[in-house]
Design an enzyme around this catalytic site. Structure first.
Site, PDB file in Angstrom:
ATOM      1  N   CYS A  58      -1.692   8.789   4.315  1.00 16.35           N
ATOM      2  CA  CYS A  58      -1.689   8.483   2.886  1.00 16.35           C
ATOM      3  C   CYS A  58      -2.994   8.926   2.258  1.00 16.35           C
ATOM      4  CB  CYS A  58      -1.476   6.996   2.682  1.00 16.35           C
ATOM      5  SG  CYS A  58      -2.554   6.033   3.726  1.00 16.35           S
ATOM      6  N   GLU A 100       0.884  -1.170   0.000  1.00 15.38           N
ATOM      7  CA  GLU A 100       0.000   0.000   0.000  1.00 15.38           C
ATOM      8  C   GLU A 100       0.911   1.206   0.000  1.00 15.38           C
ATOM      9  OE1 GLU A 100      -3.043  -0.350  -0.654  1.00 15.38           O
ATOM     10  OE2 GLU A 100      -3.076  -2.512  -0.347  1.00 15.38           O
TER      11      GLU A 100
HETATM   12  P1  NAD Z   1       9.040   5.374   3.109  1.00  8.54           P
HETATM   13  O1  NAD Z   1       8.770   4.784   1.794  1.00  8.54           O
HETATM   14  O2  NAD Z   1      10.101   6.391   3.246  1.00  8.54           O
HETATM   15  O3  NAD Z   1       9.402   4.234   4.160  1.00  8.54           O
HETATM   16  C1  NAD Z   1       8.593   3.075   4.315  1.00  8.54           C
HETATM   17  C2  NAD Z   1       9.477   1.930   4.757  1.00  8.54           C
HETATM   18  O4  NAD Z   1      10.360   1.598   3.687  1.00  8.54           O
HETATM   19  C3  NAD Z   1      10.345   2.276   5.965  1.00  8.54           C
HETATM   20  O5  NAD Z   1      10.442   1.160   6.800  1.00  8.54           O
HETATM   21  C4  NAD Z   1      11.670   2.595   5.318  1.00  8.54           C
HETATM   22  O6  NAD Z   1      12.770   2.415   6.166  1.00  8.54           O
HETATM   23  C5  NAD Z   1      11.698   1.602   4.172  1.00  8.54           C
HETATM   24  N1  NAD Z   1      12.613   1.991   3.099  1.00  8.54           N
HETATM   25  C6  NAD Z   1      12.999   3.236   2.748  1.00  8.54           C
HETATM   26  N2  NAD Z   1      13.866   3.180   1.716  1.00  8.54           N
HETATM   27  C7  NAD Z   1      14.005   1.886   1.403  1.00  8.54           C
HETATM   28  C8  NAD Z   1      14.771   1.192   0.429  1.00  8.54           C
HETATM   29  N3  NAD Z   1      15.541   1.835  -0.434  1.00  8.54           N
HETATM   30  N4  NAD Z   1      14.672  -0.146   0.388  1.00  8.54           N
HETATM   31  C9  NAD Z   1      13.878  -0.810   1.248  1.00  8.54           C
HETATM   32  N5  NAD Z   1      13.142  -0.212   2.208  1.00  8.54           N
HETATM   33  C10 NAD Z   1      13.206   1.121   2.282  1.00  8.54           C
HETATM   34  O7  NAD Z   1       7.634   5.954   3.643  1.00  8.54           O
HETATM   35  P2  NAD Z   1       7.325   6.751   4.983  1.00  8.54           P
HETATM   36  O8  NAD Z   1       7.846   8.141   4.865  1.00  8.54           O
HETATM   37  O9  NAD Z   1       7.689   5.953   6.191  1.00  8.54           O
HETATM   38  O10 NAD Z   1       5.738   6.767   4.919  1.00  8.54           O
HETATM   39  C11 NAD Z   1       5.041   7.664   4.111  1.00  8.54           C
HETATM   40  C12 NAD Z   1       4.625   7.024   2.806  1.00  8.54           C
HETATM   41  O11 NAD Z   1       3.842   5.879   3.068  1.00  8.54           O
HETATM   42  C13 NAD Z   1       3.742   7.939   1.964  1.00  8.54           C
HETATM   43  O12 NAD Z   1       4.075   7.804   0.624  1.00  8.54           O
HETATM   44  C14 NAD Z   1       2.344   7.406   2.241  1.00  8.54           C
HETATM   45  O13 NAD Z   1       1.412   7.713   1.234  1.00  8.54           O
HETATM   46  C15 NAD Z   1       2.606   5.945   2.368  1.00  8.54           C
HETATM   47  N6  NAD Z   1       1.568   5.277   3.143  1.00  8.54           N
HETATM   48  C16 NAD Z   1       0.633   4.569   2.460  1.00  8.54           C
HETATM   49  C17 NAD Z   1      -0.396   3.943   3.152  1.00  8.54           C
HETATM   50  C18 NAD Z   1      -1.445   3.174   2.414  1.00  8.54           C
HETATM   51  O14 NAD Z   1      -2.206   2.446   3.048  1.00  8.54           O
HETATM   52  N7  NAD Z   1      -1.545   3.307   1.105  1.00  8.54           N
HETATM   53  C19 NAD Z   1      -0.449   4.021   4.540  1.00  8.54           C
HETATM   54  C20 NAD Z   1       0.541   4.734   5.204  1.00  8.54           C
HETATM   55  C21 NAD Z   1       1.545   5.355   4.490  1.00  8.54           C
END
Ligand code: NAD
Length: 542
Positions: free
Chosen positions: A327, A293
């Site tokens: 999100c 998501e």
């Molecule tokens: P993010 O993508 O920065 O991080 C999410 C996770 O991915 C974290 O655990 C992070 O450490 C990891 N990550 C980051 N870079 C990575 C890489 N290169 N390889 C593997 N893992 C990596 O997101 P965030 O800032 O924590 O959260 C915000 C984002 O999440 C927004 O885009 C939001 O829309 C989305 N979100 C979506 C939903 C949904 O249900 N659609 C819900 C909550 C948040």
């Protein structure tokens, strides 16, 4: 020995507490907040039956008070990640064979622990770690998490109960096996409930998990592990590792036993992970389940028949609660010229009445954004808006990082419906408004549909039911969660299964049966009750 079909407790949504000025829950959560604030903790890696402290550490600080150290956390190296995988695989031997009732009891117990003795702690930790005001912490860390745990048990029971028909003299059964291997859970910073559920959902279905929380949520993630432990979750079922996300992910994806990923976070990161899974596909013993998501650029469109103060409230709550870091947060708004001024006057009045500051002060509706990166992203978007001849700032537009990462709730008006802040996910308290001519509603629906790559949430405000129907049809693929005369945020587990399509994710609907189905691999078992003994069919007899 399980030899009955027990009735599960009926899943009900956890009531949201009020935290009114003299309430006992307010006192308890503030006492806990201050206690946690005034101590310094260390969060270890949780691998099997070990809590490992490493020399490489990261720091945890409240985003609204970044000079203050809450503690540190251990950072895994590659050997720790490999150990976490081995521990998940070892735990799977017994966990995968445990009866559903036993697994369910653990997660139902966790739900009751959160509802009772851990409520103040998980809320206070979320206020400190993610800078949520108490209402935002309560609806997330307490209520949504409890709802995920309770409803998933009910959904799992429904799945297990779905059985094929049996013909004459035959008994057909479906067993819903856990995946062969382990599941990798990767969670975002913004919801403690999501962080808990990404591991708990596959674990409930008999899988074991390597969980990588966000660096910006470790402080509340550790409370989740504490609760799971107290609920009786056997060691190694959910292993928590922090550290360099790329290294951890690369190590996990290199394992032949990688059986699935349960991801929530940004679109780019998810697509990169998907690509790596593709590159590794020949290594795996099974086709991994990929559930993600991701981002959104969520809309509100109001029709001339809409009621102005309903639209204004939808914008105020939809765009600015938790500083727009949901999100589902509304970040692009389309208003009819005949109503725009009236609606925007109310939006501006609402924003002027909002107080901003630490979540410790319950008068603050707005707190800080999560980290320096988010602050810088919003600051530069605001500066760009100030320079763009098509855009003006109606209110807000200031920011200050002296004590915490504070960005004022900001309303941008644009003449260009494709301007940067109408298209890009900014994940902060900034909403952009495009005013359309009343007779251009149909064209504006097309704009809404085609402006963004995402399709997570969206809302239409209209009193005219023909118009509502027109929007439902025109925006069929523009949002996985569509709201009529309501803000596009605040999905409740068991009521509004959540998820979007296009660049917003695989739409496996967290908090529903659809999601749990991704964590099982069905096995059909057929047994004739009297086994045939002659190969010849009747047609052969002349
Ligand atoms: P993010 O993508 O920065 O991080 C999410 C996770 O991915 C974290 O655990 C992070 O450490 C990891 N990550 C980051 N870079 C990575 C890489 N290169 N390889 C593997 N893992 C990596 O997101 P965030 O800032 O924590 O959260 C915000 C984002 O999440 C927004 O885009 C939001 O829309 C989305 N979100 C979506 C939903 C949904 O249900 N659609 C819900 C909550 C948040």
């Amino acid at each position: 020995m399980q030899n009955s079909f027990p009735l599960l407790p009926e899943a009900v949504n956890e009531p949201v507490k009020g935290y009114t000025p003299d309430s006992p829950e307010k006192k308890e959560v503030l006492d806990t907040y201050r206690k946690l604030y005034n101590q310094t903790i260390h969060v270890p890696l949780y691998i099997g039956d070990e809590k490992i402290e490493t020399t490489a550490t990261g720091e945890m600080r409240p985003p609204h008070d970044h000079q203050h150290l809450l503690g540190t956390y251990s950072m895994a190296d590659q050997t720790h990640v490999e150990k976490a995988i081995a521990s998940a695989l070892a735990a799977r031997e017994q966990w995968g064979k445990l009866s559903f009732e036993e697994r369910a009891t653990i997660f139902l117990r966790a739900a009751e622990l959160i509802a009772g003795p851990y409520r103040a702690k998980i809320n206070a930790a979320t206020m400190l770690a993610q800078s949520k005001n108490i209402h935002q912490a309560e609806i997330d860390a307490a209520c949504e998490f409890i709802d995920f745990l309770r409803f998933n048990v009910q959904f799992a029971e429904e799945i297990y109960g779905e059985q094929p028909q049996s013909g004459d003299g035959v008994w057909n059964r479906l067993s819903y096996r856990p995946l062969e291997g382990f599941v990798y859970a990767v969670s975002p910073f913004n919801f403690t409930a999501i962080a808990g559920n990404l591991g708990a959902a596959p674990a409930l279905m008999g899988n074991t998990v390597v969980w990588k929380p966000s660096d910006h949520q470790v402080f509340s993630a550790q409370v989740i592990m504490e609760i799971f432990e107290e609920a009786g979750l056997p060691k190694g079922v959910i292993n928590m590792v922090m550290g360099d996300p790329e290294m951890i992910t690369d190590t996990v994806l290199a394992s032949p036993d990688f059986a699935g990923i349960h991801f929530t976070g940004s679109t780019f990161v998810f697509k990169e992970i998907w690509k790596k899974i593709g590159e590794n596909i020949h290594r795996y013993k099974t086709y991994p389940r990929i559930v993600g998501e991701t981002g959104g650029k969520d809309f509100i469109i109001a029709h001339p028949s809409a009621t102005s103060n309903e639209v204004a409230t939808g914008i105020l709550r939809g765009a600015f609660e938790f500083q727009g870091q949901k999100c589902s947060a509304a970040s692009r708004v389309y208003l009819p010229a005949s109503k725009a001024e009236e609606i925007l006057d109310q939006v501006v009045a609402g924003i002027k009445s909002m107080k901003m500051g630490s979540p410790e002060n319950f008068e603050n509706f707005i707190t800080s954004v999560i980290h320096q990166g988010a602050f810088d992203r919003l600051k530069s978007a605001i500066e760009q808006v100030k320079k763009d001849p098509d855009t003006t700032i109606l209110c807000g537009g200031n920011y200050d990082e002296t004590k915490g990462y504070f960005v004022e709730p900001t309303v941008v008006i644009t003449k260009n419906p494709h301007s940067d802040t109408m298209v890009r996910e900014l994940f902060g308290p900034l909403v952009t408004v495009y005013v359309y001519q009343d007779n251009a509603f149909a064209e504006t629906l097309k704009l809404v549909d085609q402006t963004s790559d995402y399709a997570l949430t969206g809302a239409v405000f209209a009193k005219d039911r023909y118009v509502v129907n027109q929007a439902l049809i025109a925006l069929e693929n523009s949002a996985g969660n569509f709201y009529i005369n309501d803000k596009p945020t605040g999905a409740v587990v068991g009521q509004q299964p959540f998820g979007g399509a296009r660049a917003s994710g695989t739409n496996d609907k967290a908090g529903s049966k659809l999601n749990l189905l991704r964590w099982v691999s069905a096995r059909l078992i057929k047994e004739p009750l009297v086994t045939p003994t002659d190969y010849r069919y009747p047609f052969l007899g002349e």
